[in-house]
Design a protein around this motif. Structure first.
Motif: not given
Length: 388
Positions: A49-58, A100-108, A112-119
């Motif tokens: 599905s295009p509405l599959a699980p996802n990660i959002e950072i912003g 100011r510039n900020h960075t938004y990142m997610t990395v598997r 396993g299948n889980q992802w870390d989120v970095l700001y």
């Protein structure tokens, strides 16, 4: 927004833009949600599905009253059974529009299948319900601007720069052929005037380089000014290196060339790969958690109306618990997980879409709002309220 399918396994997403001043008309809009979200969204597996699980950072800005609003970053995990969201309190002035510039990142994660989120290159959370990464056109990475209540909002030009990480841990720009654009308001022109229009531009050549967009409030609206802290002042007290990262080089890169920092700042890529704290300037420190423009305490009625509107439920179905210790509101902590904030707790068992923009409904939600500003600190809905 832009929607990109890299066409190969994707195990990381990265974006950067500046904390620009977003302004709201100083009028009473009742309990209506008036909000701006500029986000990076990674969907690891869209095969079903295009509405599959996802990660959002912003970055999120929301009008909270006639003259007040909140501003700052947060990250969310959205699934087919529920979701959760968490305000980010670390970073250099994360809640201030100081350009100011900020960075938004997610990395598997490596296993396993889980992802870390970095700001700003520091870890701020991890997912719990993401799907396995597959090959082919089953991974999607989006970047874009979502505006609710455009007639009340002025968004100056935002320059979003985005990359993805391949399965062999190389950061790349998406090929232009794999990028689609979705713009739901007309392009600003003589026949389509603000506030109900967007200006957009994709700088691409053969690769996605930059997605620039704005949502003006008035014709030729002047962008408000904001004080910008000098880089020299920001790094004056930093160690030369922190967890192996050259901190002077990192701060200079964040200001001038943030989308290339992983390749140019000594020690940064190794630090991020190890999910260590890499940016000493972005550690939580007292005094930066709240929006200086929202210095009034909020009432139970305010919180009830805001939560009911945000989660699309009746106000009668919302239970509101007051802050535990209102006498210590001014002694707030800004712990990275938001747990230091004295907060209103809001719950409901009514069916809700959560903070997802879909037709799905989930069983109830729980949320915490800052007692001082009314900012959303964290929330969960559906099955993700049970996630550890």
């Amino acid at each position: 927004m832009t929607c990109s399918q890299p066409g190969e396994p994707m195990i990381g997403g990265f974006a950067t833009w500046r904390n620009i001043p977003i302004t709201f008309d100083q009028v009473d809009t009742g309990s209506a949600t008036v909000q701006v979200a500029n986000y990076l969204r990674v969907s690891p597996n869209t095969s079903s599905s295009p509405l599959a699980p996802n990660i959002e950072i912003g970055l999120y800005a929301e009008k909270t009253g006639k003259t007040t609003h909140t501003y700052g970053p947060r990250w969310s995990e959205l699934t087919t059974s529920g979701g959760r969201t968490q305000a980010i309190k670390a970073g250099v002035n994360p809640t201030k529009p100081d350009k100011r510039n900020h960075t938004y990142m997610t990395v598997r994660q490596d296993s396993g299948n889980q992802w870390d989120v970095l700001y700003d290159f520091n870890k701020v959370g991890s997912t719990t319900k993401q799907l396995k990464v597959l090959g082919g056109n089953t991974n999607r990475i989006d970047v874009g601007l979502e505006v609710t209540g455009p007639q009340y909002i002025n968004v100056p030009s935002l320059a979003n720069r985005m990359q993805f990480m391949t399965g062999n841990k190389v950061w790349q720009q998406v090929a232009t052929a794999n990028v689609a654009k979705s713009v739901t308001l007309p392009v600003c022109s003589a026949s389509h005037k603000p506030p109900n229009c967007f200006t957009t531009k994709l700088t691409d050549n053969s690769k996605f380089t930059q997605w620039t967009l704005s949502k003006p409030r008035r014709q030729a609206a002047a962008s408000p000014t904001a004080a910008t802290q000098s880089r020299d002042a920001a790094v004056a007290d930093l160690p030369a290196t922190f967890n192996g990262v050259d901190q002077q080089a990192l701060q200079a890169c964040l200001e001038n060339d943030p989308d290339n920092c992983l390749g140019t700042v000594p020690g940064l890529s190794e630090c991020v790969a190890a999910i260590r704290i890499c940016n000493a300037a972005a550690l939580p420190s007292a005094g930066e958690a709240e929006d200086a423009g929202a210095g009034v305490d909020v009432s139970a009625a305010d919180i009830r109306a805001r939560a009911a509107a945000a989660f699309d439920v009746s106000g009668d179905s919302v239970a509101v618990e007051p802050p535990v210790a209102p006498a210590v509101l001014k002694k707030r902590s800004n712990a990275a997980d938001g747990s230091g904030d004295t907060a209103w707790k809001v719950t409901s068992t009514s069916p809700t879409p959560g903070l997802q923009r879909t037709d799905r409904r989930f069983d109830g939600f729980t949320a915490r709002y800052s007692a001082h500003t009314g900012a959303l600190l964290e929330a969960c809905w559906g099955d993700l309220c049970d996630a550890s």
